[in-house]
Write a protein that holds these residues in place. Structure first.
Motif, PDB file in Angstrom:
ATOM      1  N   ASN B  93       0.831  -1.191   0.000  1.00 51.52           N
ATOM      2  CA  ASN B  93       0.000   0.000   0.000  1.00 51.52           C
ATOM      3  C   ASN B  93       0.865   1.240   0.000  1.00 51.52           C
ATOM      4  N   PRO B  94       0.510   2.234  -0.832  1.00 50.01           N
ATOM      5  CA  PRO B  94       1.343   3.430  -0.931  1.00 50.01           C
ATOM      6  C   PRO B  94       1.234   4.360   0.268  1.00 50.01           C
ATOM      7  N   LEU B  95       0.478   3.978   1.293  1.00 48.86           N
ATOM      8  CA  LEU B  95       0.370   4.854   2.465  1.00 48.86           C
ATOM      9  C   LEU B  95       1.353   4.472   3.569  1.00 48.86           C
ATOM     10  N   ALA B  96       2.113   3.406   3.356  1.00 50.91           N
ATOM     11  CA  ALA B  96       3.062   3.011   4.405  1.00 50.91           C
ATOM     12  C   ALA B  96       4.242   3.967   4.418  1.00 50.91           C
ATOM     13  N   ASP B  97       4.686   4.312   5.618  1.00 52.69           N
ATOM     14  CA  ASP B  97       5.844   5.183   5.771  1.00 52.69           C
ATOM     15  C   ASP B  97       6.458   4.855   7.124  1.00 52.69           C
ATOM     16  N   PRO B  98       7.776   4.701   7.170  1.00 53.67           N
ATOM     17  CA  PRO B  98       8.403   4.281   8.425  1.00 53.67           C
ATOM     18  C   PRO B  98       8.086   5.213   9.590  1.00 53.67           C
ATOM     19  N   GLY B  99       7.851   6.499   9.300  1.00 55.72           N
ATOM     20  CA  GLY B  99       7.524   7.415  10.385  1.00 55.72           C
ATOM     21  C   GLY B  99       6.079   7.251  10.816  1.00 55.72           C
ATOM     22  N   GLY B 137      15.228  -1.415  17.757  1.00 55.54           N
ATOM     23  CA  GLY B 137      13.928  -0.796  18.012  1.00 55.54           C
ATOM     24  C   GLY B 137      13.048  -0.820  16.776  1.00 55.54           C
ATOM     25  N   GLY B 138      13.639  -0.456  15.631  1.00 50.46           N
ATOM     26  CA  GLY B 138      12.887  -0.440  14.370  1.00 50.46           C
ATOM     27  C   GLY B 138      12.417  -1.823  13.989  1.00 50.46           C
ATOM     28  N   LEU B 139      13.289  -2.797  14.180  1.00 53.80           N
ATOM     29  CA  LEU B 139      12.967  -4.178  13.811  1.00 53.80           C
ATOM     30  C   LEU B 139      11.772  -4.687  14.605  1.00 53.80           C
ATOM     31  N   ILE B 140      11.799  -4.425  15.908  1.00 53.33           N
ATOM     32  CA  ILE B 140      10.715  -4.917  16.760  1.00 53.33           C
ATOM     33  C   ILE B 140       9.385  -4.276  16.360  1.00 53.33           C
ATOM     34  N   THR B 141       9.380  -2.937  16.206  1.00 49.35           N
ATOM     35  CA  THR B 141       8.108  -2.288  15.846  1.00 49.35           C
ATOM     36  C   THR B 141       7.635  -2.756  14.480  1.00 49.35           C
ATOM     37  N   CYS B 142       8.563  -2.885  13.542  1.00 45.98           N
ATOM     38  CA  CYS B 142       8.202  -3.320  12.197  1.00 45.98           C
ATOM     39  C   CYS B 142       7.534  -4.686  12.248  1.00 45.98           C
ATOM     40  N   TRP B 143       8.123  -5.582  13.032  1.00 44.86           N
ATOM     41  CA  TRP B 143       7.610  -6.937  13.151  1.00 44.86           C
ATOM     42  C   TRP B 143       6.211  -6.924  13.767  1.00 44.86           C
ATOM     43  N   ALA B 149      -1.032  -6.075  10.937  1.00 48.17           N
ATOM     44  CA  ALA B 149      -1.638  -5.832   9.631  1.00 48.17           C
ATOM     45  C   ALA B 149      -2.141  -7.127   9.016  1.00 48.17           C
ATOM     46  N   GLN B 150      -1.542  -8.255   9.422  1.00 53.27           N
ATOM     47  CA  GLN B 150      -1.935  -9.533   8.838  1.00 53.27           C
ATOM     48  C   GLN B 150      -2.970 -10.268   9.674  1.00 53.27           C
ATOM     49  N   LEU B 151      -3.404  -9.654  10.775  1.00 58.65           N
ATOM     50  CA  LEU B 151      -4.322 -10.327  11.691  1.00 58.65           C
ATOM     51  C   LEU B 151      -5.547 -10.885  10.995  1.00 58.65           C
ATOM     52  N   THR B 152      -6.096 -10.116  10.081  1.00 55.43           N
ATOM     53  CA  THR B 152      -7.355 -10.529   9.467  1.00 55.43           C
ATOM     54  C   THR B 152      -7.159 -11.589   8.396  1.00 55.43           C
ATOM     55  N   THR B 154      -5.932 -11.435   5.394  1.00 55.73           N
ATOM     56  CA  THR B 154      -5.402 -10.675   4.273  1.00 55.73           C
ATOM     57  C   THR B 154      -4.782  -9.402   4.842  1.00 55.73           C
ATOM     58  N   PHE B 155      -4.072  -8.708   3.973  1.00 62.08           N
ATOM     59  CA  PHE B 155      -3.378  -7.533   4.451  1.00 62.08           C
ATOM     60  C   PHE B 155      -4.325  -6.363   4.642  1.00 62.08           C
ATOM     61  N   SER B 156      -4.325  -5.766   5.816  1.00 63.21           N
ATOM     62  CA  SER B 156      -5.259  -4.676   6.077  1.00 63.21           C
ATOM     63  C   SER B 156      -4.521  -3.375   6.342  1.00 63.21           C
ATOM     64  N   VAL B 157      -4.797  -2.379   5.500  1.00 63.53           N
ATOM     65  CA  VAL B 157      -4.179  -1.070   5.681  1.00 63.53           C
ATOM     66  C   VAL B 157      -4.694  -0.430   6.950  1.00 63.53           C
ATOM     67  N   THR B 158      -5.992  -0.631   7.211  1.00 59.55           N
ATOM     68  CA  THR B 158      -6.584  -0.045   8.405  1.00 59.55           C
ATOM     69  C   THR B 158      -5.835  -0.510   9.644  1.00 59.55           C
ATOM     70  N   TYR B 159      -5.627  -1.828   9.721  1.00 60.67           N
ATOM     71  CA  TYR B 159      -4.927  -2.370  10.886  1.00 60.67           C
ATOM     72  C   TYR B 159      -3.493  -1.839  10.950  1.00 60.67           C
ATOM     73  N   MET B 160      -2.868  -1.717   9.763  1.00 54.47           N
ATOM     74  CA  MET B 160      -1.490  -1.225   9.726  1.00 54.47           C
ATOM     75  C   MET B 160      -1.425   0.181  10.321  1.00 54.47           C
ATOM     76  N   LEU B 161      -2.338   1.063   9.846  1.00 57.41           N
ATOM     77  CA  LEU B 161      -2.300   2.449  10.306  1.00 57.41           C
ATOM     78  C   LEU B 161      -2.710   2.562  11.772  1.00 57.41           C
TER      79      LEU B 161
END
Lengths: 251, 347
Positions: B93-99, B137-143, B149-152, B154-161
């Motif tokens: 999804n184009p809305l992902a950003d590390p910040g 720190g980044g690795l843990i949060t990313c994981w 995001a994968q809980l549902t 399929t991949f969910s942008v809502t959950y990611m955000l």
């Protein structure tokens, strides 16, 4: 050819099917039918190697499917899943080109490009090639995904094709065109074709064999003419029907 | 025409098309860097800079302040842009950003922990230690976010955000607590650093950042073709022979490393990872084989420019560049949301 022996699948406590034996011969079209939740997609996932069954074995051309590497498998079998969302502005042609990924080590981009063009012509989607995929209609997207799958197996010997509801978004003309193309692949190139479909008429016209799933223990398999009878359909789907149409296989 | 020459022709056409864009962006970057070197408290006219006709004082300013700063801006810009591009591919999804999804603030919390609890290490090792902390720190949060995001299924942008919001809140409270218990000197470095600034840029920082960002960029470029295919969906990618587990691991580690080093040397500089890949995609399409190198170059150019503004616009004081990028990035994100709603640009 795909063979599955004593398949047992479950989601947590819920058994989807058990002791299921399936044989999908090469050079023929086999359809999987059944009511919602009967396990059609799960069976397809087991047969194409993307899901490991809790018990039982799947053989692709006589070899256990888990013995193939991902790339080897990708060169032999292609899968069309139900619609997938792509959020990036790839062109239709770029999507179809991705189907050639298993052969990317050959570094023959020109050959891949030719194959992609041929496939696009074949499924009547050449004019869409430069359109941006996410702006296409549902049916157009489905045809582009089909083109990707066809491009993946282009003239591969002993290939297996798995299609999960390939015609769900297509108009009448393209439903018949796609299924006819699939039949041709089975008849002319000896592909093993396995399709999940809901439309009994299309099943009857274009398949040689059917696998009817009812619930975790009951299933019926056989030639279209033998298995797709009035009683069987009424039993599997729990609806009274009467058959009127002639089958492709009877001609 | 024989097949061979046809092939060569095809290859060269593709290369030409590809390299011309990269060359153009490279020119933009070089121009931005030269301009950035000439502007500042000590002005060095571009002409004399290019002719090498500079005074000793100017030379000293260049070699010990301005060049390392421009270099670090370029590297951090590249790091943030490629990590954004890679994240967007991974999350499809184009809305992902590390910040935005909290990876940077996770890294920042780890760095803050390091500063307050462990105290400084010596010289270059201090930066490496901070980078490693930021990486972890980044690795843990990313994981964590990836799994949410994968809980549902399929991949969910809502959950990611949403997971990103929670993680951001959590890590910010952690960082806030650390600020509260820190002493004056620690507080100063923490505050300055969380706003995102390239003020402390010195040659060691350039060295540390280069040794991490350049290898990561190369690894990501190597995996670009498979990243393209991941955009079809994870199952589809596996059906096409892509080892998705390995690919996801590679992407997550590379992203955590590049974000980690960016955070360690410059704090949180927001939205670059969102803006750059998006603009590059508008120019040259979504193919990661081109998108990643082009994002690296364009991100570098953009941050060099932004940093030049940040350090000159409130002269003689200096504004943290993170404030500037967020100022532009916030509205940009809202615009993207609107576009996604309107269903244009294929989003």
């Amino acid at each position: 050819m795909i063979e599955a022996r004593n398949l047992h699948c479950q989601f947590e406590d819920h058994t989807i099917f058990k002791n299921l034996n399936v044989e999908i011969p090469a050079g023929k079209v086999t359809s999987i039918l059944g009511p919602n939740g009967a396990g059609k997609s799960t069976l397809l996932a087991c047969l194409c190697g993307s899901r490991t069954p809790e018990e039982g074995d799947v053989y692709l051309n006589g070899t256990p499917i888990q013995e193939f590497s991902l790339t080897e498998l990708a060169q032999k079998r292609a899968v069309l899943s139900q619609s997938s969302v792509i959020n990036f502005p790839f062109t239709a042609k770029e999507i179809v080109m991705m189907g050639r990924n298993p052969f990317s080590n050959d570094h023959n981009e020109q050959k891949d490009e030719e194959i992609v063009n041929k496939v696009l012509h074949q499924i009547d989607a050449y004019p869409l090639k430069d359109r941006v995929y996410p702006t296409l209609s549902g049916g157009e997207q489905q045809r582009i995904q089909l083109a990707r799958v066809f491009a993946q197996l282009w003239q591969q010997p002993n290939a297996c094709l798995f299609l999960d509801e390939p015609t769900s978004a297509l108009d009448l003309k393209h439903q018949h065109q796609i299924l006819q193309l699939t039949r041709d692949l089975a008849e002319e190139q000896g592909f093993t074709v396995c399709i999940v479909m809901h439309d009994l008429n299309l099943v009857k016209i274009y398949s040689d064999q059917v696998i009817l799933l009812k619930n975790e223990t009951e299933s019926i398999a056989g030639d279209v003419l033998d298995a797709l009878t009035q009683e069987n359909i009424a039993h599997i789907f729990d609806v009274p029907i009467s058959l009127v149409k002639q089958s492709y296989a009877s001609n | 025409m024989t097949t061979l020459t046809k092939q060569a022709l095809f290859a060269s056409r593709w290369l030409n098309h590809k390299s011309s864009w990269l060359l153009l962006l490279l020119c933009v970057l070089l121009i931005a860097m030269v301009i950035a070197m000439s502007i500042g408290a000590v002005s060095i006219p571009i002409l004399s800079l290019l002719q090498g006709n500079i005074t000793e004082q100017q030379a000293a300013v260049l070699s010990s302040i301005r060049i390392p700063r421009v270099c670090i801006a370029a590297i951090v810009g590249a790091a943030l842009a490629i990590s954004g591009a890679a994240m967007q591919g991974l999350f499809r999804n184009p809305l992902a950003d590390p910040g935005l999804i909290g990876i940077a603030s996770g890294a920042a919390l780890a760095v803050a922990l390091m500063i307050v609890l462990m105290g400084p290490f010596e010289g270059v090792w201090n930066l490496y230690a901070l980078s490693v902390a930021a990486f972890v720190g980044g690795l843990i949060t990313c994981w964590v976010i990836f799994h949410f995001a994968q809980l549902t299924g399929t991949f969910s942008v809502t959950y990611m955000l949403l997971a990103g919001i929670a993680i951001n809140a959590l890590t910010n409270s952690g960082t806030g607590f650390l600020m509260y218990i820190s002493n004056d000197q620690q507080l100063r470095s923490l505050t300055f650093w969380t706003m995102g600034s390239l003020g402390g840029a010195l040659w060691p920082a350039v060295l540390v950042a280069c040794t991490i960002v350049i290898p990561c960029t190369l690894v990501l470029i190597r995996n670009a073709r498979e990243l393209n295919i991941m955009l079809l969906g994870e199952n589809e990618a596996r059906h096409l022979g892509v080892n998705s587990e390995r690919l996801k691991r590679t992407i997550i580690i590379c992203t955590a490393l590049t974000v980690g080093v960016a955070v360690a040397v410059s704090g949180i500089i927001g939205f670059l990872g969102l803006i750059v890949p998006h603009l590059v995609r508008l120019l040259i399409g979504p193919d990661h084989r081109l998108l990643i190198p082009a994002s690296a170059i364009f991100g570098a150019a953009l941050l060099v420019t932004a940093d030049t503004f940040a350090r000159t616009v409130v002269n003689p004081a200096e504004m943290p560049v993170g404030i500037l990028t967020s100022l532009i990035g916030g509205p940009f994100f809202l615009w993207l949301l609107y576009k996604q709603y309107a269903g244009r640009f294929g989003m």
